[in-house]
Design a protein around this motif. Structure first.
Motif, PDB file in Angstrom:
ATOM      1  N   LEU A  89      27.918 -63.821   8.132  1.00  0.00           N
ATOM      2  CA  LEU A  89      29.026 -65.009   7.950  1.00  0.00           C
ATOM      3  C   LEU A  89      28.132 -66.475   7.488  1.00  0.00           C
ATOM      4  O   LEU A  89      28.615 -67.038   6.635  1.00  0.00           O
ATOM      5  CB  LEU A  89      29.674 -65.549   9.274  1.00  0.00           C
ATOM      6  N   GLN A  90      26.880 -66.281   7.934  1.00  0.00           N
ATOM      7  CA  GLN A  90      25.942 -67.558   7.328  1.00  0.00           C
ATOM      8  C   GLN A  90      25.874 -67.366   5.745  1.00  0.00           C
ATOM      9  O   GLN A  90      25.953 -68.268   5.091  1.00  0.00           O
ATOM     10  CB  GLN A  90      24.657 -67.609   8.274  1.00  0.00           C
ATOM     11  N   PHE A 150      35.075 -63.887   9.925  1.00  0.00           N
ATOM     12  CA  PHE A 150      33.951 -63.517  11.124  1.00  0.00           C
ATOM     13  C   PHE A 150      34.577 -62.219  11.434  1.00  0.00           C
ATOM     14  O   PHE A 150      33.963 -61.250  11.743  1.00  0.00           O
ATOM     15  CB  PHE A 150      33.687 -64.467  12.219  1.00  0.00           C
ATOM     16  N   ALA A 151      36.014 -62.184  11.715  1.00  0.00           N
ATOM     17  CA  ALA A 151      36.596 -60.738  12.469  1.00  0.00           C
ATOM     18  C   ALA A 151      36.418 -59.970  11.258  1.00  0.00           C
ATOM     19  O   ALA A 151      36.279 -58.673  11.501  1.00  0.00           O
ATOM     20  CB  ALA A 151      38.108 -61.343  12.480  1.00  0.00           C
ATOM     21  N   LEU A 182      32.953 -58.573  11.189  1.00  0.00           N
ATOM     22  CA  LEU A 182      32.712 -57.772  12.554  1.00  0.00           C
ATOM     23  C   LEU A 182      33.298 -56.273  12.398  1.00  0.00           C
ATOM     24  O   LEU A 182      32.766 -55.532  12.713  1.00  0.00           O
ATOM     25  CB  LEU A 182      33.300 -58.495  13.507  1.00  0.00           C
ATOM     26  N   TYR A 232      36.395 -74.873   7.813  1.00  0.00           N
ATOM     27  CA  TYR A 232      35.654 -74.029   8.274  1.00  0.00           C
ATOM     28  C   TYR A 232      36.353 -73.542   9.910  1.00  0.00           C
ATOM     29  O   TYR A 232      36.448 -72.371  10.118  1.00  0.00           O
ATOM     30  CB  TYR A 232      34.284 -74.746   8.853  1.00  0.00           C
ATOM     31  N   LEU A 283      26.104 -70.961  15.729  1.00  0.00           N
ATOM     32  CA  LEU A 283      26.103 -70.457  14.330  1.00  0.00           C
ATOM     33  C   LEU A 283      26.927 -71.510  13.445  1.00  0.00           C
ATOM     34  O   LEU A 283      26.720 -71.871  12.521  1.00  0.00           O
ATOM     35  CB  LEU A 283      26.588 -69.010  14.131  1.00  0.00           C
ATOM     36  N   PRO A 298      33.372 -67.224  15.773  1.00  0.00           N
ATOM     37  CA  PRO A 298      31.769 -67.471  15.651  1.00  0.00           C
ATOM     38  C   PRO A 298      31.172 -68.202  16.695  1.00  0.00           C
ATOM     39  O   PRO A 298      32.030 -68.919  17.228  1.00  0.00           O
ATOM     40  CB  PRO A 298      31.418 -67.766  14.249  1.00  0.00           C
ATOM     41  N   SER A 301      37.107 -69.662   9.434  1.00  0.00           N
ATOM     42  CA  SER A 301      35.782 -68.888   9.732  1.00  0.00           C
ATOM     43  C   SER A 301      35.995 -67.959  10.875  1.00  0.00           C
ATOM     44  O   SER A 301      35.493 -66.856  10.470  1.00  0.00           O
ATOM     45  CB  SER A 301      35.002 -69.873  10.652  1.00  0.00           C
ATOM     46  N   SER A 302      37.117 -67.954  11.368  1.00  0.00           N
ATOM     47  CA  SER A 302      37.412 -66.829  12.554  1.00  0.00           C
ATOM     48  C   SER A 302      37.878 -65.627  11.752  1.00  0.00           C
ATOM     49  O   SER A 302      37.531 -64.547  11.966  1.00  0.00           O
ATOM     50  CB  SER A 302      38.612 -67.184  13.530  1.00  0.00           C
ATOM     51  N   GLU A 317      27.370 -62.007  12.299  1.00  0.00           N
ATOM     52  CA  GLU A 317      26.686 -63.449  12.373  1.00  0.00           C
ATOM     53  C   GLU A 317      25.846 -64.049  10.917  1.00  0.00           C
ATOM     54  O   GLU A 317      26.311 -65.018  10.373  1.00  0.00           O
ATOM     55  CB  GLU A 317      26.300 -63.870  13.656  1.00  0.00           C
ATOM     56  N   PHE A 352      28.953 -68.209   3.744  1.00  0.00           N
ATOM     57  CA  PHE A 352      29.222 -69.683   3.638  1.00  0.00           C
ATOM     58  C   PHE A 352      28.206 -70.300   2.816  1.00  0.00           C
ATOM     59  O   PHE A 352      28.611 -71.251   2.183  1.00  0.00           O
ATOM     60  CB  PHE A 352      29.335 -70.286   5.246  1.00  0.00           C
ATOM     61  N   PHE A 392      35.380 -79.983   4.843  1.00  0.00           N
ATOM     62  CA  PHE A 392      34.769 -78.615   5.100  1.00  0.00           C
ATOM     63  C   PHE A 392      34.838 -78.390   6.935  1.00  0.00           C
ATOM     64  O   PHE A 392      34.944 -77.366   6.969  1.00  0.00           O
ATOM     65  CB  PHE A 392      33.076 -78.907   4.904  1.00  0.00           C
ATOM     66  N   ASP A 393      34.991 -79.277   7.573  1.00  0.00           N
ATOM     67  CA  ASP A 393      34.874 -79.006   9.151  1.00  0.00           C
ATOM     68  C   ASP A 393      36.523 -78.293   9.161  1.00  0.00           C
ATOM     69  O   ASP A 393      36.371 -77.344   9.911  1.00  0.00           O
ATOM     70  CB  ASP A 393      34.873 -80.162   9.685  1.00  0.00           C
ATOM     71  N   ARG A 412      38.360 -63.509  16.361  1.00  0.00           N
ATOM     72  CA  ARG A 412      37.356 -63.881  17.212  1.00  0.00           C
ATOM     73  C   ARG A 412      36.541 -64.950  16.567  1.00  0.00           C
ATOM     74  O   ARG A 412      35.863 -64.838  15.342  1.00  0.00           O
ATOM     75  CB  ARG A 412      36.366 -62.796  17.670  1.00  0.00           C
ATOM     76  N   ILE A 450      25.810 -73.596  10.423  1.00  0.00           N
ATOM     77  CA  ILE A 450      26.480 -73.579   8.996  1.00  0.00           C
ATOM     78  C   ILE A 450      26.963 -74.779   8.625  1.00  0.00           C
ATOM     79  O   ILE A 450      26.733 -75.001   7.137  1.00  0.00           O
ATOM     80  CB  ILE A 450      27.729 -72.506   9.127  1.00  0.00           C
TER      81      ILE A 450
END
Lengths: 182, 233
Positions: free
Chosen positions: A50-51, A33-34, A37, A25, B22, B18, A29-30, A47, A54, A21-22, B16, B26
């Motif tokens: 994003l939470q 998130f992009a 955004l 992510y 955050l 996060p 994730s970027s 943000e 996930f 998962f790490d 970008r 998560i």
């Protein structure tokens, strides 16, 4: 040894591997998130979303089908989270202005852009949502036209058209910004 | 050089990341108590979907034939079950046969959702031997009552099959959950509508349209609305 694909990491995560998962992510994730955004144009909302995204991925991880491309799947979940949040906001009276409309995000005047990247970023942000997300998914996140079409619930031809129209507007805006700065 | 090419040469804004806070939150949410979660394959789910629908279809058929024993019951039942199996499998394979993101064209699924009910209504219309006027239909208590009974039975079994399919495919389609919901409603509705169509002795047009055909349409529409809540992650 070659780096595992995001699909392989997802399968390991489904199998209960926390390290996978790490890595997953870090890899995706970027991009998500992009995209969020770009849809919201507000960091705080992106943000939150994003939470939520996930959290949904975690809850639905058992329904991820082996062999299916992962990025379109997570982007579709992110988009659906955005649409749900926008729908909920529409029904909340406190979010409405006096005339009953959803207030548009406040546009900040950044002044003259300092470089081309800054100008491009701003031109992208000023595009209508449909063009903005088509460009974000295909040109920045790297989805194919068919994958982006699945995420956007439309046809590849429509995505291609949106990208083309978005390009036209960006070009016009860049020329305008260029002439303003001279 | 086209304008598209000129823009392609520009460097698009890099994604970008996060905030670290955050990301920690998560990771904590997704990793706490993480256990293996083994999903069934697409093929397994399709086969289970067909089997589940088949069991319900068979049950409704048995109930129906016990109430109205015809002379050639076995032959008609076998033919009907075969026909039902072909239609049901087609709907399920078109709707779910490939994983989301690799699924068949949206147009094909729209086609199935639109065409199958139309074909079913055409079949009901061709099977009808007599047509009561609207006035006669509502005045004759028996025809109205039998229509309501058929409608409730087919709706009940169709809904049962639909709910089972929704549970089996829960949270599996973030791409087009409404359309997949409509396909699920159609697949479930076929169980009730076709089984009842085979066992009901009435051949009156209004009865067939309202008591049998309407179930299919109702479940397709209900599936469309339920899809966003149940099939989207």
């Amino acid at each position: 040894m070659s780096e595992p694909t995001i699909e392989e990491l997802m399968l390991a995560y489904v199998e209960g591997n926390a390290d996978a998962f790490d890595s997953l992510y870090r890899r995706i994730s970027s991009q998500i998130f992009a995209y969020l955004l770009r849809l919201t144009r507000e960091r705080a909302r992106a943000e939150d979303l994003l939470q939520i995204t996930f959290s949904k991925i975690h809850r639905a991880r058992a329904s991820y089908f082996k062999g299916a491309p992962l990025l379109p799947w997570v982007m579709a979940i992110a988009r659906r989270s955005f649409l749900d949040e926008r729908r909920a906001a529409k029904s909340r009276a406190e979010d409405l202005s006096q005339d009953g409309n959803i207030p548009e995000p406040i546009k900040v005047d950044h002044g003259i852009p300092i470089d081309l990247a800054d100008a491009l970023e701003r031109a992208l942000d000023e595009l209508p949502t449909a063009y903005r997300e088509a460009i974000q998914l295909t040109k920045i996140a790297g989805l194919s036209l068919a994958e982006a079409a699945e995420v956007l619930e439309t046809t590849p031809t429509a995505v291609k058209l949106r990208v083309h129209r978005g390009y036209t507007r960006i070009r016009e805006r860049l020329e305008q910004l260029q002439s303003n700065s001279q | 050089m086209t304008q598209g090419n000129r823009l392609d040469n520009l460097s698009w804004p890099a994604p970008r990341p996060p905030s670290a806070e955050l990301s920690r939150s998560i990771a904590e949410h997704c990793q706490t108590g993480l256990k293996p979660s083994r999903p069934a394959s697409v093929h397994t789910r399709v086969l289970v979907s067909i089997a589940l629908s088949g069991i319900l279809f068979g049950t409704l058929l048995v109930i129906g034939w016990r109430r109205h024993p015809p002379h050639t019951a076995v032959g008609i039942a076998l033919l009907g079950a075969l026909l039902w199996g072909v239609i049901q499998a087609s709907v399920l394979i078109v709707g779910f046969g490939r994983p989301p993101g690799r699924r068949g064209s949206r147009l094909l699924r729209w086609g199935v959702v639109g065409i199958v009910p139309v074909v079913f209504f055409a079949h009901l219309t061709s099977a009808a031997t007599n047509v009561l006027s609207l006035e006669q239909f509502f005045v004759v208590p028996r025809s109205l009552r039998s229509t309501v009974v058929c409608g409730v039975h087919s709706l009940l079994f169709g809904a049962l099959a639909s709910v089972a399919l929704f549970a089996l495919w829960r949270r599996s389609d973030p791409f087009s959950p409404r359309l997949t919901g409509a396909v699920t409603g159609l697949a479930g509705g076929l169980v009730g509508a076709i089984a009842l169509d085979m066992t009901c002795p009435s051949l009156e047009a209004m009865h067939l349209w309202l008591g049998h055909g309407l179930t299919l349409v109702t479940l397709v529409v209900a599936g469309w609305f339920a899809g966003r809540r149940w099939l989207a992650p």
